[in-house]
Write an enzyme that holds these catalytic residues in place. Structure first.
Site, mmCIF file in Angstrom:
data_model
loop_
_atom_site.group_PDB
_atom_site.id
_atom_site.type_symbol
_atom_site.label_atom_id
_atom_site.label_comp_id
_atom_site.label_asym_id
_atom_site.label_seq_id
_atom_site.Cartn_x
_atom_site.Cartn_y
_atom_site.Cartn_z
ATOM 1 N N LYS A 89 0.850 -1.314 -0.071
ATOM 2 C CA LYS A 89 0.055 0.096 0.074
ATOM 3 C C LYS A 89 0.924 1.272 -0.046
ATOM 4 C CE LYS A 89 -4.356 -1.573 1.857
ATOM 5 N NZ LYS A 89 -4.220 -2.936 2.030
ATOM 6 N N GLU A 111 -10.001 7.427 3.767
ATOM 7 C CA GLU A 111 -10.938 6.541 4.560
ATOM 8 C C GLU A 111 -10.039 5.462 4.888
ATOM 9 O OE1 GLU A 111 -11.696 6.654 1.435
ATOM 10 O OE2 GLU A 111 -11.629 4.412 1.314
ATOM 11 N N SER A 377 1.616 -9.694 -1.190
ATOM 12 C CA SER A 377 1.275 -8.552 -0.837
ATOM 13 C C SER A 377 1.501 -7.861 0.597
ATOM 14 C CB SER A 377 -0.173 -8.213 -1.493
ATOM 15 O OG SER A 377 -1.087 -8.982 -0.396
HETATM 16 C C1 LIG Z 1 -5.078 -3.950 1.604
HETATM 17 C C2 LIG Z 1 -4.385 -5.051 1.355
HETATM 18 C C3 LIG Z 1 -4.877 -5.960 0.076
HETATM 19 C C4 LIG Z 1 -5.952 -5.708 -0.821
HETATM 20 O O1 LIG Z 1 -6.028 -4.476 -1.381
HETATM 21 P P1 LIG Z 1 -5.804 -4.315 -2.804
HETATM 22 O O2 LIG Z 1 -5.800 -2.976 -3.451
HETATM 23 O O3 LIG Z 1 -6.851 -5.452 -3.616
HETATM 24 O O4 LIG Z 1 -4.488 -4.828 -3.086
HETATM 25 C C5 LIG Z 1 -4.164 -7.360 -0.061
HETATM 26 N N1 LIG Z 1 -3.143 -7.582 0.385
HETATM 27 C C6 LIG Z 1 -2.609 -6.830 1.912
HETATM 28 C C7 LIG Z 1 -1.355 -7.161 2.502
HETATM 29 C C8 LIG Z 1 -3.440 -5.639 1.942
HETATM 30 O O5 LIG Z 1 -3.007 -4.883 2.990
#
Ligand SMILES: *Cc1c(COP(=O)(O)O)cnc(C)c1O
Length: 393
Positions: A89, A111, A377
């Protein structure tokens, strides 16, 4: 471009800017300037420098030896979990705070649902010394106490949304109201590839650093820039957009988007938008979303707070409709099991969102010489209590 955005702000049938007239000047100012600003050498230099020195990029592309052996294919992990703040993010919030500065803004609003985007926003506001207001549903504030504490420690003001179901959509309404009232000095940082054009495209471009790096990292390791598959979990879709970005138009690279099926796709407690969603408008863009017969947004459910979103961004709606990406839905139980497996095979505890992407191996078989890149992610520190409760650790 067949799969990426067109000049008028649409991915095929999806996207656009469906916003109240009073929001138009804010969105239009951004639309007219974002590409110009992103192309400025001084912008690129500052963005890249911060990604390197502050976020810790490039994130490694790691060959997962034991996981590969188990599933008899070649699995690489793109380690976004190693970024500062623990997920992808921050790539976007760094980009947007620099954008806000170039537009002369002094005040940032955002938000947040689970609080992850709120923390990533509060982080870059502290970095730049900018005022930060984060709207959050009253219920979510109670559920996500550690992230609320992080935001406060970083100097942000967390404002409870007291209307409606007191969750994410109500926080979004409050943020939009704030932006309408403060059009001159305020920038609204949206956390995924959602919202009115140009947000989905702008966020995708900031996250595109992920696939830009995969290309040269894979070249070093496999002698080619293209994998056979790229896999990512999808909430709104920003980490997937970043991992897919440079491969969108190359159909030799197969794309797999993994959604949360919660307690089962048809259990009534799910966030499997591709299966359950219909065309509609959410957060200012036309996309696929879960809704009642009358078009009211249905409350989504997933064990992972970051996938608990009733829609997907317009890019993903288009990738689904055209068949460019394959969508796979993974239940809570499958995700938790896959998260435990990754921990014990590779010594990496993933975020529960990310765990969904690792559960595809029971749904899909790969060939021994396939190169499969999974976007890791985020890390699981924030989810430890959830894992503890689930596995009775
Ligand atoms: C917020 C988040 C997501 C989901 O958000 P996307 O916009 O779909 O990437 C996925 N993995 C993690 C670790 C997150 O913090």
């Amino acid at each position: 471009m067949k799969y990426n955005i067109s000049n008028n702000g649409y991915y095929g049938d999806f996207g656009g800017a469906y916003i109240p007239e009073m929001l138009y000047p804010n969105v239009e100012e951004l639309r007219q300037n974002y590409l110009k600003i992103m192309a400025e050498p001084s912008f690129k230099e500052e963005f890249n420098q911060l990604l390197k020195d502050y976020v810790g990029r490039p994130s490694p592309l790691y060959f997962a030896r034991r996981l590969s052996k188990k599933y008899n294919t070649k699995i690489y992990l793109k380690r976004e979990d190693l970024n500062h703040t623990g997920a992808h993010k921050v790539n976007n919030t760094i980009g947007q705070i620099l954008m806000a500065q170039r537009l002369g803004k002094t005040r940032i609003i955002a938000e947040t649902g689970a609080g992850q985007h709120g923390v990533a926003t509060a982080t870059v506001c502290a970095l730049m010394g900018m005022e930060c207001i984060v709207y959050m549903g009253e219920i979510d504030i109670a559920r996500q106490a550690p992230n609320v504490a992080r935001m406060k420690m970083l100097g942000a003001k967390v404002v409870p949304a007291l209307s409606g179901s007191r969750t994410l959509k109500d926080a979004t309404n409050e943020a939009i109201r704030d932006w309408i009232n403060n059009p001159i000095n305020t920038h609204y940082i949206i956390g995924s590839v959602v919202g009115p054009h140009p947000y989905p495209d702008m966020v995708a471009r900031f996250q595109a650093v992920v696939s830009e790096e995969i290309q040269w990292q894979l070249k070093e390791k496999e002698g080619k820039t293209t994998p056979d598959y790229v896999v990512a979990c999808v909430g709104g879709g920003s980490n997937a957009a970043g991992a897919f970005y440079h491969y969108l138009e190359n159909t030799n690279v197969k794309l797999i988007a993994v959604e949360a099926a919660g307690k089962g796709i048809h259990s009534g407690e799910s966030a499997a938008t591709s299966v359950l969603g219909r065309e509609g408008i959410i957060h200012g863009s036309k996309t696929l979303l879960m809704q009642t017969k009358d078009g009211q947004i249905t409350e989504p459910y997933s064990i992972s707070a970051g996938l608990d979103y009733p829609g997907v961004g317009p890019m993903h709606a288009h990738l689904y409709k055209t068949g460019r990406a394959e969508f796979i839905s993974i239940t809570d139980d499958e995700a938790m099991t896959a998260g435990l497996e990754l921990s014990q095979l590779e010594g990496i505890i993933p975020a529960i969102e990310t765990s969904h992407a690792f559960a595809i191996f029971d749904h899909k078989k790969f060939k021994a010489d396939d190169v499969v890149v999974i976007n890791l992610s985020g890390r699981g520190d924030k989810d430890l209590q959830n894992y503890i409760d689930y596995f009775k650790l």
